[in-house]
Design a protein around this motif. Sequence first.
Motif, PDB file in Angstrom:
ATOM      1  N   SER A   1       2.872   7.781   1.143  1.00  0.00           N
ATOM      2  CA  SER A   1       1.669   8.231   0.430  1.00  0.00           C
ATOM      3  C   SER A   1       1.989   9.442  -0.433  1.00  0.00           C
ATOM      4  N   ASN A   2       2.934  10.263   0.009  1.00  0.00           N
ATOM      5  CA  ASN A   2       3.518  11.306  -0.828  1.00  0.00           C
ATOM      6  C   ASN A   2       4.955  10.885  -1.100  1.00  0.00           C
ATOM      7  N   PRO A   3       5.233  10.258  -2.233  1.00  0.00           N
ATOM      8  CA  PRO A   3       6.576   9.704  -2.467  1.00  0.00           C
ATOM      9  C   PRO A   3       7.674  10.751  -2.544  1.00  0.00           C
ATOM     10  N   THR A   4       7.304  12.013  -2.720  1.00  0.00           N
ATOM     11  CA  THR A   4       8.331  13.060  -2.739  1.00  0.00           C
ATOM     12  C   THR A   4       8.726  13.481  -1.330  1.00  0.00           C
ATOM     13  N   ASN A   5       7.979  13.001  -0.332  1.00  0.00           N
ATOM     14  CA  ASN A   5       8.250  13.405   1.053  1.00  0.00           C
ATOM     15  C   ASN A   5       7.989  12.244   2.013  1.00  0.00           C
TER      16      ASN A   5
ATOM     17  N   TYR B   1      15.662   5.109  -0.879  1.00  0.00           N
ATOM     18  CA  TYR B   1      15.538   5.932  -2.074  1.00  0.00           C
ATOM     19  C   TYR B   1      14.276   5.519  -2.818  1.00  0.00           C
ATOM     20  N   ILE B   2      13.563   6.513  -3.333  1.00  0.00           N
ATOM     21  CA  ILE B   2      12.390   6.270  -4.160  1.00  0.00           C
ATOM     22  C   ILE B   2      12.692   6.801  -5.559  1.00  0.00           C
TER      23      ILE B   2
ATOM     24  N   GLU C   1       4.717   1.992 -10.699  1.00  0.00           N
ATOM     25  CA  GLU C   1       5.686   2.766 -11.473  1.00  0.00           C
ATOM     26  C   GLU C   1       6.808   3.360 -10.627  1.00  0.00           C
ATOM     27  N   LEU C   2       6.835   3.060  -9.346  1.00  0.00           N
ATOM     28  CA  LEU C   2       7.907   3.543  -8.491  1.00  0.00           C
ATOM     29  C   LEU C   2       8.822   2.378  -8.113  1.00  0.00           C
TER      30      LEU C   2
ATOM     31  N   GLY D   1       0.832  -1.197   0.000  1.00  0.00           N
ATOM     32  CA  GLY D   1       0.000   0.000   0.000  1.00  0.00           C
ATOM     33  C   GLY D   1       0.863   1.242   0.000  1.00  0.00           C
ATOM     34  N   SER D   2       0.609   2.129   0.954  1.00  0.00           N
ATOM     35  CA  SER D   2       1.332   3.399   1.027  1.00  0.00           C
ATOM     36  C   SER D   2       2.459   3.378   2.052  1.00  0.00           C
ATOM     37  N   PHE D   3       2.910   2.177   2.412  1.00  0.00           N
ATOM     38  CA  PHE D   3       3.920   2.081   3.465  1.00  0.00           C
ATOM     39  C   PHE D   3       5.087   1.191   3.034  1.00  0.00           C
TER      40      PHE D   3
END
Length: 545
Positions: free
Chosen positions: A77-81, A539-540, A527-528, A57-59
């Motif tokens: 959940s916000n991959p930039t942060n 790292y993402i 896609e990540l 999920g988001s974790f």
Amino acid sequence: MKQRLLLISVALMLSAVSWLMPLAGVRSAIVQQAHGVELISHHAVGGVMLADIWVHGSFVYLGTRDAGAGVKIVDVSNPTNPQLIATLVTNSSSSYEDVVAIEVNTADFRGTLLAAGLQPLGAGGVRGVQFWDVTNPRRAQQLGFLSTGAMSSGVHELSLFQRGGRVFALLAVPGSEAAGAGGDFRIVEATDPRRPRQVADWGVQAGLGLPLGGNVFCHSAAPSPDGRIAYLSYWDAGFILLDISDPASPRYLGRTLYAPNEEGNAHSVWPANGGALLLAADEDFSPGGIQLEITEPLPLASLISAAEGSLGPQLCGLNPLSGALAYVGRGCDGDMLLSSPSGRIALIDRGTCTFRDKILRAQQAGAIAALIVNNVPGSPIAPGGDSTGITIPSAMISLEDGNRLKAALASGQAVRATLRGDPNATWGFLRIFDISDPTRPQQISSFATPNTRRCPPPDSGWYTIHNPFVIGRTAYVSWYSDGVRVLDIADPTTPREIGFFVPPDRTDGRGPQGGKSLVWGVYAQNELIFISDINTGLYILRLRS
């Protein structure tokens, strides 16, 4: 217009600073290597040494190598942060290297179930597998624990899956069979994760009659997509396939074999193409390989087996090295050296302290090389660990060969040896097997990075493969100091690299291999690409289209 351009420039500068700030002690992004992959964000995860990675999920769930560091949970959940939100830990003297989280729906448990493998790293450390309810990761609850026994090394790697109304964990517990503590492979039912129970174990000696030794152990265990076949990575015994349709009674199907001149080191796998293919990683830290020849006295003159590790310079980059042997004992701090190794090759007993301690002590006493004598029967293993400060080559020889050399020295004979490197050997690489017939696995291709075949290596990094991960026709492979490699396997007979990312090293020199980038785990979702670097964190990434 100028004011707008100025605002945009300031915004870009702030964005760059926000990315660089978490990289304390890490080189600027300017020196990182990347192709076909873009960096989305980085998180140092508290500066602990990371191990494997899982995403649900988001974790992101991150295993760790430090005692008591536990499992780190990061909200992406916000991959930039990314945000570190929790740590799962109950024992301060154990590592939590491997972790898996899946969605479970049975009569006994509904929600997100996490399994973590524990290995002791000090007094009070425990050995086994822990189960947690992480349906709400911010309020995770421990459900159950199953010990793998006081004689075991603990759970090194594991997998978790649901089949029908039952949930199973497959555990790799290296060295159990050699210690007389059951098979290295364990099947645990966790349908009720509050009361996990072992339903079967299996080992190569009991199951196949293979001899045990320092290089034959189960390192990893993974299921087929339908959960009916277990893939065991059994180091020098190859990759083994077991039918686990009846989990209480595993049945041997087939295995891969290594050629006599191959190193082995079956480390981990990931199935592909619906289970018709197996991507298999050989983790080999001794890229050069060596030839050890005893030249005196004549009755002992012969070639003997030696395993070169990752400590010190690789012999493939040196001229042949010859010298007299000097037996020094254990060579740990506080031990008296039994003879002077100055200008000689130190013969050192394995045990009590680390390989680095022994080799460094011999080096400081003037040794030109170090040979460590194994303390268990069977083949020698490649010594590894922290190589900081080591400038002399080293290797391990078998207990049997070591005893013969020590006996000759004790009788007053002069023993001389020559060590030579093998420039044709490689670090560990990827193999792809056709397992459509699980009783007859057939290797159809392989893949290696340029540095994998480079000896001596370019620096103190590790240039061996670690873990593969596959989605559809794309393979994502963690490769320690060669970062993460992305492969197109649409034609599995010709895997093709389409991208890579190598994180920057630390500048403060802290961590294994002097702070080199060491990517341990990789996971891809939506896609990540998520990777865990032992020294520098999470790292993402995103694969460019």
